[in-house]
Design an enzyme around this catalytic site. Structure first.
Site, PDB file in Angstrom:
ATOM      1  N   CYS A   1       0.888  -1.238  -0.188  1.00 39.47           N
ATOM      2  CA  CYS A   1      -0.071  -0.044  -0.146  1.00 39.47           C
ATOM      3  C   CYS A   1       1.017   1.415   0.114  1.00 39.47           C
ATOM      4  O   CYS A   1       2.130   1.332   0.863  1.00 39.47           O
ATOM      5  CB  CYS A   1      -0.867   0.233   1.291  1.00 39.47           C
TER       6      CYS A   1
ATOM      7  N   ARG B   1       3.856  -0.258  -4.883  1.00 35.62           N
ATOM      8  CA  ARG B   1       3.760  -0.750  -3.559  1.00 35.62           C
ATOM      9  C   ARG B   1       2.506  -1.386  -3.494  1.00 35.62           C
ATOM     10  O   ARG B   1       2.070  -2.333  -2.379  1.00 35.62           O
ATOM     11  CB  ARG B   1       3.512   0.321  -2.539  1.00 35.62           C
TER      12      ARG B   1
ATOM     13  N   TRP C   1      -2.741  -2.686  -1.461  1.00 41.63           N
ATOM     14  CA  TRP C   1      -2.409  -3.989  -2.063  1.00 41.63           C
ATOM     15  C   TRP C   1      -3.390  -4.775  -0.752  1.00 41.63           C
ATOM     16  O   TRP C   1      -3.075  -4.839   0.453  1.00 41.63           O
ATOM     17  CB  TRP C   1      -1.036  -4.396  -1.636  1.00 41.63           C
TER      18      TRP C   1
ATOM     19  N   ASN D   1      -1.574   1.989   5.521  1.00 36.62           N
ATOM     20  CA  ASN D   1      -0.755   1.135   5.364  1.00 36.62           C
ATOM     21  C   ASN D   1      -0.482   0.157   6.623  1.00 36.62           C
ATOM     22  O   ASN D   1      -0.249   0.809   7.414  1.00 36.62           O
ATOM     23  CB  ASN D   1       0.261   1.707   4.644  1.00 36.62           C
ATOM     24  N   GLY D   2      -0.660  -1.027   6.430  1.00 37.50           N
ATOM     25  CA  GLY D   2      -0.313  -1.750   7.532  1.00 37.50           C
ATOM     26  C   GLY D   2      -1.554  -2.763   8.104  1.00 37.50           C
ATOM     27  O   GLY D   2      -2.504  -2.780   7.070  1.00 37.50           O
TER      28      GLY D   2
ATOM     29  N   GLU E   1      17.218 -17.540  -7.564  1.00 37.34           N
ATOM     30  CA  GLU E   1      17.056 -16.172  -7.899  1.00 37.34           C
ATOM     31  C   GLU E   1      16.605 -16.036  -9.295  1.00 37.34           C
ATOM     32  O   GLU E   1      15.604 -15.339  -9.462  1.00 37.34           O
ATOM     33  CB  GLU E   1      18.229 -15.238  -7.380  1.00 37.34           C
TER      34      GLU E   1
ATOM     35  N   LYS F   1      12.806 -14.817 -10.503  1.00 39.41           N
ATOM     36  CA  LYS F   1      12.686 -13.855 -11.547  1.00 39.41           C
ATOM     37  C   LYS F   1      11.688 -14.376 -12.674  1.00 39.41           C
ATOM     38  O   LYS F   1      10.876 -13.444 -12.766  1.00 39.41           O
ATOM     39  CB  LYS F   1      13.938 -13.415 -12.100  1.00 39.41           C
TER      40      LYS F   1
ATOM     41  N   GLU G   1       8.096 -14.894 -11.361  1.00 35.80           N
ATOM     42  CA  GLU G   1       7.130 -13.682 -10.786  1.00 35.80           C
ATOM     43  C   GLU G   1       6.731 -12.888 -11.676  1.00 35.80           C
ATOM     44  O   GLU G   1       5.845 -12.124 -11.538  1.00 35.80           O
ATOM     45  CB  GLU G   1       7.920 -13.044  -9.633  1.00 35.80           C
TER      46      GLU G   1
ATOM     47  N   HIS H   1      17.065 -37.635  -6.815  1.00 34.90           N
ATOM     48  CA  HIS H   1      16.158 -38.172  -5.798  1.00 34.90           C
ATOM     49  C   HIS H   1      14.731 -37.693  -5.941  1.00 34.90           C
ATOM     50  O   HIS H   1      14.263 -37.249  -4.954  1.00 34.90           O
ATOM     51  CB  HIS H   1      16.950 -37.242  -4.348  1.00 34.90           C
TER      52      HIS H   1
ATOM     53  N   LYS I   1       6.054  -4.444  -3.974  1.00 32.44           N
ATOM     54  CA  LYS I   1       7.485  -4.275  -3.871  1.00 32.44           C
ATOM     55  C   LYS I   1       7.807  -4.382  -2.391  1.00 32.44           C
ATOM     56  O   LYS I   1       8.773  -4.893  -2.049  1.00 32.44           O
ATOM     57  CB  LYS I   1       7.778  -2.860  -4.405  1.00 32.44           C
TER      58      LYS I   1
HETATM   59  C1  G6P Z   1       8.568  -8.607  -2.106  1.00 35.46           C
HETATM   60  C2  G6P Z   1       9.474  -8.074  -3.480  1.00 35.46           C
HETATM   61  C3  G6P Z   1      10.894  -8.927  -3.881  1.00 35.46           C
HETATM   62  C4  G6P Z   1      11.909  -8.733  -2.417  1.00 35.46           C
HETATM   63  C5  G6P Z   1      11.158  -9.341  -1.201  1.00 35.46           C
HETATM   64  C6  G6P Z   1      12.000  -8.843   0.162  1.00 35.46           C
HETATM   65  O1  G6P Z   1       8.636  -9.850  -2.283  1.00 35.46           O
HETATM   66  O2  G6P Z   1       8.614  -8.453  -4.407  1.00 35.46           O
HETATM   67  O3  G6P Z   1      11.505  -8.496  -4.845  1.00 35.46           O
HETATM   68  O4  G6P Z   1      12.973  -9.525  -2.495  1.00 35.46           O
HETATM   69  O5  G6P Z   1       9.772  -8.547  -0.821  1.00 35.46           O
HETATM   70  O6  G6P Z   1      11.978  -7.526   0.204  1.00 35.46           O
HETATM   71  P1  G6P Z   1      12.987  -6.556   1.002  1.00 35.46           P
HETATM   72  O7  G6P Z   1      12.730  -5.003   0.450  1.00 35.46           O
HETATM   73  O8  G6P Z   1      12.858  -6.796   2.431  1.00 35.46           O
HETATM   74  O9  G6P Z   1      14.347  -6.935   0.320  1.00 35.46           O
END
Ligand code: G6P
Length: 607
Positions: free
Chosen positions: A2, A27, A74, A100-101, A480, A484, A487, A503, A602
């Site tokens: 948010c 956000r 969000w 937000n929260g 990672e 990527k 997502e 396994h 984000k």
């Molecule tokens: C969300 C974002 C990711 C990020 C993760 C941790 O899921 O989409 O890209 O890696 O949060 O966020 P931070 O700000 O703690 O690195």
């Protein structure tokens, strides 16, 4: 999650509100809304993106008023809908609130208010806030806010309007980010600086439990006991262009391309001659020598950076290193003490689980060091030590430069500590140091492969599923790279430690299945090559990534991307880049919303 904004000034509020929300849309983007005060409250909401709010209001032209608040959501409590979109109001329409929260005791508060005869119109936790404000209001806006927040449990950043105070915006925060912007003509609130930086560079941080009272003429800050606080404003030192696409179609591609520079900023600012200097670090040589264990705690890609950190620390420092997901660590009664160094990694510095895990580690006596990108963020403030990544603002939800700059800091910590502890061969450490300084130019070289990677992505199409395999650091990168891809392209993808294939997971390999083999960790190249042969024998189509010179793999793989040779520990920062680019183009050819993938946000400021 948010985004919230607020404005009180001598000019119209709506321009800032819409522009700020658009900049904060990363956000959360399930719905959005604004409330402007002009006589009474005027509220506009949408269940679509901010663009729709702009269209509905003729770019704000039909919303007048010099004070207002805005929100991009969000969803947590209640589906994305018109009723659940913020701002929320009290039944008497005297108060409007953006939040937000999560208000954790909202059910109890809701029941209490219902018993008083209040009728709720949304399913949100937030709506209890304006209703409580109305309940406690006896002609004093500030007093009503103070009484209301005393009843709230959980996390919140709130922007509040009251129709009786046509110039006053009140903001409060607890465990959710919120900053204040200051200027001669207006004062602002926002979840982060991206919303404010084109209006003013003078900002003021607001701490948990504080109440900020904003008018067009100034900002007053009070502590939870209602004593006025004097706080010096800070000046943000980055330019608005850092938060704009700068000619790219998406923030993600811009941020991929910014990596050489972001890594350079992060590394160079700590190098004095051949020394690595972390200004103001409390973790000194004496303390470092008492450390018997390292715990790395993070979420998402930051956790994957931590996985690389484990290989690097154990190799160079010979200190046992655990990597934990923050959401697991915080609830499992972790074992830690003052001989443990807890490294917290977070781009945003606001991730709720990571913050809670940090507090738990600290409470148990561990020395906490955070690697954070956002100056003044909650995690940075709560840690014993902080080392910033100087990546600049990262807007695309899928992190790229955030991750590579986190790796750079982990590498720097490892070299710095290995020198002090004399825990690795000194010649290797010095070579590693030289290579670390070259990382920006090496990343630049990988980026030059972009046209080739784009062609590879074109051929990917939309498979049902795809696999990444690797060993050691290649495995950490596989995690990672796979994240990527999934997502942003919504293609199911998984990362396997190549040695684990037999396994069980090899049963998923069938004719035509794509396997991306990360084979850059030279020591285990031959083993990985055997795994490639195994999946090929079962019909897999292989794409590989290897260091220059390992051309043997070209005989097995349909496509090979080569990355420059460097110290094996550093390959993660190079090898991830082709797969950031690959994921970007796969998603682009599929027509996905690259910067704002579905269901994601984000900055995950709720649990
Ligand atoms: C969300 C974002 C990711 C990020 C993760 C941790 O899921 O989409 O890209 O890696 O949060 O966020 P931070 O700000 O703690 O690195």
């Amino acid at each position: 999650m948010c985004g919230i904004v607020g404005f009180t000034g001598k000019t119209q509020a709506v321009g800032f509100l819409l522009d700020g929300l658009e900049r904060l849309e990363y956000r959360g983007y399930d719905s959005a809304g604004i409330a402007v005060l002009d006589g009474g409250l005027k509220i506009e909401k949408t269940t679509e993106r901010i663009k729709n709010l702009m269209d509905k209001t003729d770019n704000g032209k039909n919303v007048s008023g010099t004070i207002g608040i805005g929100h991009t959501r969000w969803a947590t409590h209640g589906v994305p809908s018109f009723e659940n979109a913020h701002p929320h109001t009290s039944s008497d329409k005297k108060f409007a609130v953006v939040h937000n929260g999560i208000i954790e005791n909202y059910i109890q508060l809701r029941e209490e208010l219902k018993a008083d005869g209040v009728e709720f119109v949304s399913e949100t936790d937030t709506e209890v806030v304006p209703q409580l404000l109305s309940k406690y209001y006896e002609g004093d806006f500030f007093a009503a806010v103070a009484k209301t927040i005393a009843r709230l449990e959980g996390s919140y950043a709130l922007g509040i309007l009251c129709t009786d105070c046509p110039n006053t915006l009140i903001a409060v925060r607890k465990f959710s980010p919120l900053i204040i912007g200051l200027s001669d003509n207006a004062n602002y609130i926002a979840s982060d600086v991206t919303a404010i930086v084109s209006h003013t560079k003078d900002i003021m941080y607001i701490e948990d439990g504080e109440i900020a009272v904003l008018t067009p003429d100034g900002v007053k800050l009070y502590d939870s006991d209602k004593n006025e606080i004097n706080r010096e404003p800070s000046v943000i030192d980055w330019d608005i262009s850092a938060a704009e696409k700068g000619g790219y179609d998406h923030f993600m591609m811009k941020e991929i391309m910014e990596q050489p520079n972001a890594v350079k900023q992060t590394v160079d600012s700590r190098i004095k001659g051949r020394e690595i200097v972390f200004e103001g670090l409390k973790l000194d040589e004496a303390k470092l020598k008492t450390i018997e264990r390292i715990d790395i705690i993070a979420c998402g890609s930051a956790y994957h950076a931590g996985m690389v950190g484990k290989y690097v620390f154990e190799e160079l420092l010979r200190i046992p290193t655990n990597v934990d997901l923050a959401s697991e660590y915080r609830y499992r009664n972790p074992i830690t003490n003052d001989k443990t160094l807890t490294i917290i990694i977070s781009q945003s510095g606001e991730t709720a689980d990571t913050l809670a895990a940090l507090k738990e580690a600290k409470r148990l006596g561990s020395h906490t060091l955070s690697i954070v990108n956002v100056v003044g963020s909650s995690i940075a403030n709560a840690s014993d030590d902080v080392i910033y990544t100087w990546a600049g603002p990262e807007i695309a939800v899928a992190t790229t430069k955030g991750y590579t700059t986190q790796l750079s800091v982990l590498y720097m910590i490892a070299v710095w500590a290995a020198r002090l502890l004399k825990s690795a061969d000194s010649k290797r450490i010095e070579r590693l140091f030289d290579e670390l300084c070259r990382l920006p130019e090496l990343i630049e070289k990988v980026i030059l492969e972009e046209p080739k990677i784009k062609e590879m992505a074109k051929k990917c199409g939309d498979p049902k599923s795809l696999f990444f395999i690797g060993r050691n650091i290649d495995y950490a990168v596989a995690l990672e790279a796979s994240l990527k891809l999934k997502e942003i392209s919504y293609i199911h993808s998984e990362a396997y430690a190549a040695g684990e294939l037999k396994h069980g997971t090899i049963s998923l390999i069938e004719e035509g299945r794509t396997v991306i083999a990360l084979a850059s960790f030279e020591e285990l190249f031959d083993k990985l090559l055997s795994n490639v042969k195994e999946v090929k024998a079962r019909g897999a189509k292989v794409i590989a990534c290897a260091t220059e010179g390992h051309t043997e793999i070209a005989g097995e793989a349909e496509e090979v991307i080569y990355i420059p040779k460097t110290d094996p520990l550093l390959i993660a920062a190079l090898e991830v880049v082709p797969f950031q680019i690959y994921s970007y183009y796969v998603a682009l050819y599929k027509g996905c919303d690259i910067d704002k993938p579905r269901n994601l946000a984000k900055s995950v400021t709720v649990e």
